[in-house]
Design an enzyme around this catalytic site. Structure first.
Site, mmCIF file in Angstrom:
data_model
loop_
_atom_site.group_PDB
_atom_site.id
_atom_site.type_symbol
_atom_site.label_atom_id
_atom_site.label_comp_id
_atom_site.label_asym_id
_atom_site.label_seq_id
_atom_site.Cartn_x
_atom_site.Cartn_y
_atom_site.Cartn_z
ATOM 1 N N GLU A 106 0.117 -0.510 15.396
ATOM 2 C CA GLU A 106 -0.754 0.645 15.132
ATOM 3 C C GLU A 106 -1.639 0.942 16.338
ATOM 4 O O GLU A 106 -1.824 2.098 16.731
ATOM 5 C CB GLU A 106 -1.634 0.378 13.904
ATOM 6 C CG GLU A 106 -2.561 1.541 13.575
ATOM 7 C CD GLU A 106 -3.625 1.201 12.538
ATOM 8 O OE1 GLU A 106 -4.769 1.650 12.709
ATOM 9 O OE2 GLU A 106 -3.310 0.503 11.548
ATOM 10 N N CYS B 203 0.859 -1.184 0.000
ATOM 11 C CA CYS B 203 0.000 0.000 0.000
ATOM 12 C C CYS B 203 0.900 1.240 0.000
ATOM 13 O O CYS B 203 2.101 1.150 0.257
ATOM 14 C CB CYS B 203 -0.908 0.002 1.227
ATOM 15 S SG CYS B 203 -0.018 0.088 2.801
ATOM 16 N N THR C 52 -6.951 0.703 11.197
ATOM 17 C CA THR C 52 -7.170 1.038 9.779
ATOM 18 C C THR C 52 -7.286 -0.178 8.858
ATOM 19 O O THR C 52 -7.812 -0.056 7.752
ATOM 20 C CB THR C 52 -6.037 1.944 9.245
ATOM 21 O OG1 THR C 52 -4.788 1.257 9.388
ATOM 22 C CG2 THR C 52 -5.988 3.271 9.967
ATOM 23 N N HIS D 123 -1.043 -4.722 18.786
ATOM 24 C CA HIS D 123 -0.582 -4.440 17.421
ATOM 25 C C HIS D 123 0.077 -3.057 17.411
ATOM 26 O O HIS D 123 -0.351 -2.141 18.115
ATOM 27 C CB HIS D 123 -1.770 -4.469 16.457
ATOM 28 C CG HIS D 123 -1.389 -4.294 15.014
ATOM 29 N ND1 HIS D 123 -1.128 -3.057 14.464
ATOM 30 C CD2 HIS D 123 -1.223 -5.191 14.015
ATOM 31 C CE1 HIS D 123 -0.822 -3.207 13.189
ATOM 32 N NE2 HIS D 123 -0.872 -4.491 12.888
#
Length: 282
Positions: A130, A16, A166, A128
């Protein structure tokens, strides 16, 4: 005897933009200076991490950061909590901030909600990278959960704002929102899921249906890899998950089969190309 497999790579697979941005920044500094510290794995793919380590990338953790002074340190696409920036200031560390813009926007929204004294719930994977950064925006007061069953026995406020990591499933996010409303909570839902990940569901489903078998390539630590693999497997039950070409077994394939290769947003295109080369030797 050669199996003459017909092998195609999904053109929409690969990194990405957030990961491309972080890796580009890292490679630029590595080419100039020969080494660079990175706080955590730059991407959840061991093969790509190994490639960058060979170029001089030095992976460190938060404990290492405390002992580091007067150096450059890359913040990867997953983002970081505010106390990382404070520590860098104290230790005269130059942060090369490659936080993904989608993650930064989410961090800002969570911080605004928390500063406005709104209780915050985050649909995400506890621990995690993030999510640690997201929780940090609330002084770790946000409630993080992956499944509604984890909230059983947790006393939730009557009203709260719901956010999501996200890379989570959009459909699941809205199912959770509705379930919480049905339970009588006043839920402000803030959909900040990355569309570069979520838009790939439909594309992957369509891709997977065109082949006899799918080889899905992703790192074992990749959250979106797990989600996208399930999307592939639902569309084509003959989907095989691997992290590297060596995991492939020739006996899994039959003569003349059409094989599709795809991967997570953390899977490098060069790794999928290596898988294609190997399959074509079977």
């Amino acid at each position: 005897m050669a199996k003459n497999l017909i092998v195609s790579i999904d053109k929409d697979s690969g990194f990405c933009f957030g990961v491309v941005y972080a890796i580009d920044m890292a490679e630029e500094i590595l080419d100039e200076e020969g080494y660079l510290y990175c706080l955590g794995d730059i991407v959840h793919n061991d093969k790509e991490v190994a490639r960058l380590k060979a170029k001089g990338l030095r992976i460190i953790n938060h404990a290492d950061l405390k002992d580091l002074h007067d150096e450059k340190v890359l913040i990867r696409a997953h983002g970081e909590a505010p106390d990382t920036y404070q520590l860098a200031l104290e230790n005269n560390i130059t942060l090369i901030d490659a936080s993904c813009p989608v993650v930064l926007k989410l961090q800002n929204r969570i911080k605004t909600a928390h500063d406005g004294e709104q209780p915050v719930l985050i649909f995400g994977k506890p621990g995690h990278a993030e999510v640690i950064g997201l929780q940090g925006q609330t002084n770790n007061k946000a409630i993080v959960f992956q499944d509604l069953s984890e909230l059983d026995g947790v006393e939730l406020p009557k009203s709260f704002t719901l956010f999501s990591q996200t890379t989570k499933s959009v459909d699941r996010f809205y199912e959770i929102k509705q379930e919480l409303i049905d339970r009588g909570y006043d839920v402000q839902a803030n959909d900040t899921i990355c569309r570069q990940v979520s838009n790939r569901y439909e594309d992957l489903e369509s891709f997977a249906k065109h082949f006899d078998k799918i080889v899905f390539v992703a790192g074992r630590k990749s959250s979106n890899g797990k989600v996208l693999y399930e999307v592939c497997k639902s569309a084509n039950p003959n989907t095989i998950f691997i992290s590297e070409p060596q995991e492939l077994d020739e006996s899994l394939f039959s003569d003349g089969e059409k094989i599709g290769i795809c991967g997570a947003t953390s899977t490098p295109m060069w790794l999928m190309e290596d898988v294609k080369v190997l399959l074509e030797t079977f």
